[in-house]
Design an enzyme around this catalytic site. Structure first.
Site, PDB file in Angstrom:
ATOM      1  N   HIS A  74       9.572  11.302 -15.842  1.00  0.00           N
ATOM      2  CA  HIS A  74      10.459  12.308 -15.229  1.00  0.00           C
ATOM      3  C   HIS A  74      11.881  11.754 -15.199  1.00  0.00           C
ATOM      4  O   HIS A  74      12.138  10.732 -14.573  1.00  0.00           O
ATOM      5  CB  HIS A  74       9.990  12.622 -13.799  1.00  0.00           C
ATOM      6  N   TYR A 203      12.448  19.391  -4.276  1.00  0.00           N
ATOM      7  CA  TYR A 203      12.508  19.107  -2.832  1.00  0.00           C
ATOM      8  C   TYR A 203      13.340  20.210  -2.187  1.00  0.00           C
ATOM      9  O   TYR A 203      14.536  20.321  -2.465  1.00  0.00           O
ATOM     10  CB  TYR A 203      13.190  17.768  -2.575  1.00  0.00           C
ATOM     11  N   PRO A 295       6.838   9.965   3.335  1.00  0.00           N
ATOM     12  CA  PRO A 295       6.655  10.064   1.874  1.00  0.00           C
ATOM     13  C   PRO A 295       7.805  10.748   1.126  1.00  0.00           C
ATOM     14  O   PRO A 295       7.774  10.825  -0.097  1.00  0.00           O
ATOM     15  CB  PRO A 295       5.358  10.876   1.739  1.00  0.00           C
ATOM     16  N   LYS A 299       8.269   6.279  -1.710  1.00  0.00           N
ATOM     17  CA  LYS A 299       8.454   4.819  -1.729  1.00  0.00           C
ATOM     18  C   LYS A 299       7.231   4.007  -1.298  1.00  0.00           C
ATOM     19  O   LYS A 299       7.191   2.791  -1.523  1.00  0.00           O
ATOM     20  CB  LYS A 299       9.630   4.436  -0.796  1.00  0.00           C
ATOM     21  N   TYR A 387      16.304   6.701  -5.578  1.00  0.00           N
ATOM     22  CA  TYR A 387      15.047   7.371  -5.907  1.00  0.00           C
ATOM     23  C   TYR A 387      14.303   6.615  -7.013  1.00  0.00           C
ATOM     24  O   TYR A 387      13.086   6.438  -6.959  1.00  0.00           O
ATOM     25  CB  TYR A 387      15.323   8.819  -6.340  1.00  0.00           C
TER      26      TYR A 387
HETATM   27  C1  LIG Z   1      -2.793  10.408   3.640  1.00  0.00           C
HETATM   28  C2  LIG Z   1      -1.697   9.634   2.927  1.00  0.00           C
HETATM   29  C3  LIG Z   1      -0.887  10.288   1.979  1.00  0.00           C
HETATM   30  C4  LIG Z   1       0.138   9.585   1.337  1.00  0.00           C
HETATM   31  N1  LIG Z   1       0.940  10.235   0.427  1.00  0.00           N
HETATM   32  C5  LIG Z   1       1.928   9.553  -0.168  1.00  0.00           C
HETATM   33  C6  LIG Z   1       2.791  10.189  -1.083  1.00  0.00           C
HETATM   34  O1  LIG Z   1       2.656  11.380  -1.360  1.00  0.00           O
HETATM   35  N2  LIG Z   1       3.791   9.449  -1.644  1.00  0.00           N
HETATM   36  C7  LIG Z   1       3.957   8.097  -1.348  1.00  0.00           C
HETATM   37  O2  LIG Z   1       4.833   7.452  -1.891  1.00  0.00           O
HETATM   38  N3  LIG Z   1       3.156   7.492  -0.512  1.00  0.00           N
HETATM   39  C8  LIG Z   1       2.155   8.182   0.088  1.00  0.00           C
HETATM   40  N4  LIG Z   1       1.364   7.550   0.944  1.00  0.00           N
HETATM   41  C9  LIG Z   1       1.597   6.140   1.132  1.00  0.00           C
HETATM   42  C10 LIG Z   1       0.930   5.312   0.046  1.00  0.00           C
HETATM   43  O3  LIG Z   1      -0.292   5.888  -0.303  1.00  0.00           O
HETATM   44  C11 LIG Z   1       0.754   3.924   0.631  1.00  0.00           C
HETATM   45  O4  LIG Z   1       2.048   3.388   0.871  1.00  0.00           O
HETATM   46  C12 LIG Z   1      -0.041   2.989  -0.274  1.00  0.00           C
HETATM   47  O5  LIG Z   1      -1.387   3.398  -0.310  1.00  0.00           O
HETATM   48  C13 LIG Z   1       0.048   1.565   0.258  1.00  0.00           C
HETATM   49  O6  LIG Z   1      -0.890   0.761  -0.377  1.00  0.00           O
HETATM   50  P1  LIG Z   1      -1.568  -0.433   0.404  1.00  0.00           P
HETATM   51  O7  LIG Z   1      -2.473  -1.069  -0.572  1.00  0.00           O
HETATM   52  O8  LIG Z   1      -0.530  -1.244   1.069  1.00  0.00           O
HETATM   53  O9  LIG Z   1      -2.390   0.236   1.600  1.00  0.00           O
HETATM   54  P2  LIG Z   1      -3.652   1.211   1.554  1.00  0.00           P
HETATM   55  O10 LIG Z   1      -3.597   2.092   0.378  1.00  0.00           O
HETATM   56  O11 LIG Z   1      -3.736   1.813   2.903  1.00  0.00           O
HETATM   57  O12 LIG Z   1      -4.882   0.228   1.342  1.00  0.00           O
HETATM   58  C14 LIG Z   1      -5.373  -0.578   2.382  1.00  0.00           C
HETATM   59  C15 LIG Z   1      -6.825  -0.896   2.099  1.00  0.00           C
HETATM   60  O13 LIG Z   1      -7.314  -1.802   3.080  1.00  0.00           O
HETATM   61  C16 LIG Z   1      -8.592  -1.384   3.499  1.00  0.00           C
HETATM   62  N5  LIG Z   1      -8.838  -1.912   4.838  1.00  0.00           N
HETATM   63  C17 LIG Z   1      -8.327  -1.489   6.013  1.00  0.00           C
HETATM   64  N6  LIG Z   1      -8.810  -2.206   7.023  1.00  0.00           N
HETATM   65  C18 LIG Z   1      -9.642  -3.118   6.482  1.00  0.00           C
HETATM   66  C19 LIG Z   1     -10.441  -4.154   7.023  1.00  0.00           C
HETATM   67  N7  LIG Z   1     -10.484  -4.369   8.338  1.00  0.00           N
HETATM   68  N8  LIG Z   1     -11.181  -4.912   6.187  1.00  0.00           N
HETATM   69  C20 LIG Z   1     -11.150  -4.694   4.849  1.00  0.00           C
HETATM   70  N9  LIG Z   1     -10.400  -3.723   4.272  1.00  0.00           N
HETATM   71  C21 LIG Z   1      -9.659  -2.949   5.087  1.00  0.00           C
HETATM   72  C22 LIG Z   1      -8.504   0.144   3.442  1.00  0.00           C
HETATM   73  O14 LIG Z   1      -9.779   0.740   3.387  1.00  0.00           O
HETATM   74  C23 LIG Z   1      -7.704   0.347   2.169  1.00  0.00           C
HETATM   75  O15 LIG Z   1      -8.521   0.413   1.037  1.00  0.00           O
HETATM   76  C24 LIG Z   1       0.346   8.226   1.616  1.00  0.00           C
HETATM   77  C25 LIG Z   1      -0.460   7.577   2.552  1.00  0.00           C
HETATM   78  C26 LIG Z   1      -1.473   8.265   3.212  1.00  0.00           C
HETATM   79  C27 LIG Z   1      -2.334   7.539   4.241  1.00  0.00           C
END
Ligand SMILES: Cc1cc2nc3c(=O)[nH]c(=O)nc-3n(C[C@H](O)[C@H](O)[C@H](O)COP(=O)(O)OP(=O)(O)OC[C@H]3O[C@@H](n4cnc5c(N)ncnc54)[C@H](O)[C@@H]3O)c2cc1C
Length: 398
Positions: A74, A203, A295, A299, A387
């Protein structure tokens, strides 16, 4: 049962999986512990816009083949005020940089497939994960799996376990500082297997509230509308969401919208959150475990990737060259970039959403700012460079 690894990673979200893959490429041994099942992790619908820096990291990790084939480049996106759109030409304004639309679900799927193909220790359904002795030279994690108690000794632990994980609370309250802003609304999201209404994201700031027209592919659309936090999903049948989108996206876009049954719907609250420091002893935090962004600026996933990009290099330097400088400065370098993305996500949310306490003055400020961006290529450049993602050189110590 007891075993040993170099780096124990808690959480198989994008942060944990990408870090593990980058460490593997760097010749470092690690184990990933995930609380949920594989099918649960692979089914989660979340982010979908990848910055070029994130794509580079996925390439470096050797998991970008499908992304290169199926990801949608994009070069721009649209901002809209009360139905009148204008385009931010990211590509032209940032010297040729673009984002790639490729779902977080697909990124996760590719990373898990790469782990399983090389027989990596990626342990799903790990219950009661606990971190021990993180301030010592001999940290370890314990958990139960398949009815067995297990202990893994390691050199370092990385908490990639998201906002609700166990890693951040393992840092003593006397050390940890957190900063938070909770927004008085959420995003109601709808995923449907229908073609998107536009080739690029839209947006929309509308008197009825914010709306976003997004996508995951040429045949899968992702839409959002801003809703009060008191709203219940059951009060939003698909038709009501499509009707609301049509109003907020206006008469120019609404006729191009293809309606269809939702395959996923959810309401997500919006929050800005940062925890400092991102390192305590031999424990490091990365991704949502340390910070959350609304969101609006796309980021969240990208910040998780940039954290683990910085951290993976630091581990490789430590193990290969013996220099601990990268690990020692990880927290301040990652946080410098985190705060930049927090600022942009907060600002973009404020620019595009209706706040319950918004008076006429505040509304005029939004309108003036959007009209300024519409008219000024300098203002558009500021939006575009944020962005598309600030370079890692912004991760200087503060
Ligand atoms: C519902 C939702 C919608 C989103 N939509 C967007 C979007 O449209 N655009 C955007 O940019 N960002 C979005 N985000 C944010 C983006 O998805 C996150 O920033 C991203 O997933 C971060 O990745 P992460 O690996 O740090 O955390 P996560 O993806 O949260 O992964 C953490 C992992 O740790 C595991 N975990 C938790 N506790 C434990 C434990 N005690 N023991 C073992 N494992 C554990 C969880 O099950 C999970 O698999 C969204 C987030 C959510 C929750």
């Amino acid at each position: 049962m007891q075993s040993r690894t170099q780096v124990a990673i808690i959480g198989a979200g994008p942060a944990g999986l990408l870090l593990s893959q980058l460490l593997h490429v760097g010749g470092i041994d690690c184990v990933v512990l995930e609380r949920q099942t594989q099918s649960h992790v692979e089914a989660r619908i979340r982010a979908g816009v990848l910055e070029p820096g994130t794509v580079e990291l996925l390439e470096r990790a050797g998991v970008a083949t499908r992304l290169q084939r199926e990801g949608l480049p994009h070069h721009g996106f649209h901002l809209m005020l009360d139905g009148r759109p204008f385009r931010i030409d990211m590509h032209a304004l940032t010297g040729g940089r673009s984002v790639t639309v490729y779902g977080q679900t697909e990124v996760t799927h590719d990373l898990i497939a790469a782990h399983q193909a090389r027989g990596a220790e990626l342990i799903f359904s790990a219950a009661d994960v606990r971190l021990h002795a993180v301030e010592s030279d001999a940290p370890f994690v314990t958990f139960s799996h398949d009815g067995m108690q297990r202990r893994i000794d390691c050199d370092y632990i990385v908490g990639c376990d998201g906002y609700h994980g166990v890693s951040r609370p393992s840092i003593p309250a006397s050390v940890l500082r957190s900063f938070e802003r909770v927004y008085p609304f959420g995003w109601l999201g709808l995923l449907a297997d229908v073609p998107p209404c536009d080739e690029e994201l839209i947006y929309s700031n509308h008197a009825r509230g914010f709306a976003l027209a997004s996508m995951r592919s040429h045949t899968r659309s992702r839409y959002y509308v801003q809703v009060p936090l008191s709203e219940k999903l059951e009060d939003w049948p698909d038709d009501r969401i499509w009707d609301e989108l049509a109003l907020r996206l206006g008469p120019e876009v609404a006729p191009r919208m293809t309606r269809g049954p939702s395959i996923e719907k959810s309401i997500a609250p919006l929050r800005s959150f940062v925890a400092e420091p991102m390192r305590y002893g031999r424990l490091f935090l990365a991704g949502d475990a340390a910070h959350i962004v609304p969101p609006t600026g796309a980021k969240g996933l990208n910040l998780a990737a940039s954290d683990v990009g910085i951290l993976a290099e630091a581990f490789i330097d430590a193990y290969r060259g013996g220099s601990l400088a990268g690990l020692e400065t990880y927290s301040s370098r990652a946080l410098a970039r985190v705060w930049m993305a927090e600022r942009f996500s907060w600002w973009f949310t404020g620019l595009t959403h209706r706040f319950p306490d918004m008076d006429e003055f505040a509304r005029h400020m939004q309108v003036a700012e959007l009209n300024y961006i519409r008219a000024s290529s300098h203002a558009q450049t500021v939006v575009a460079e944020n962005y598309v993602g600030l370079p890692l050189s912004y991760s200087c110590s503060s």
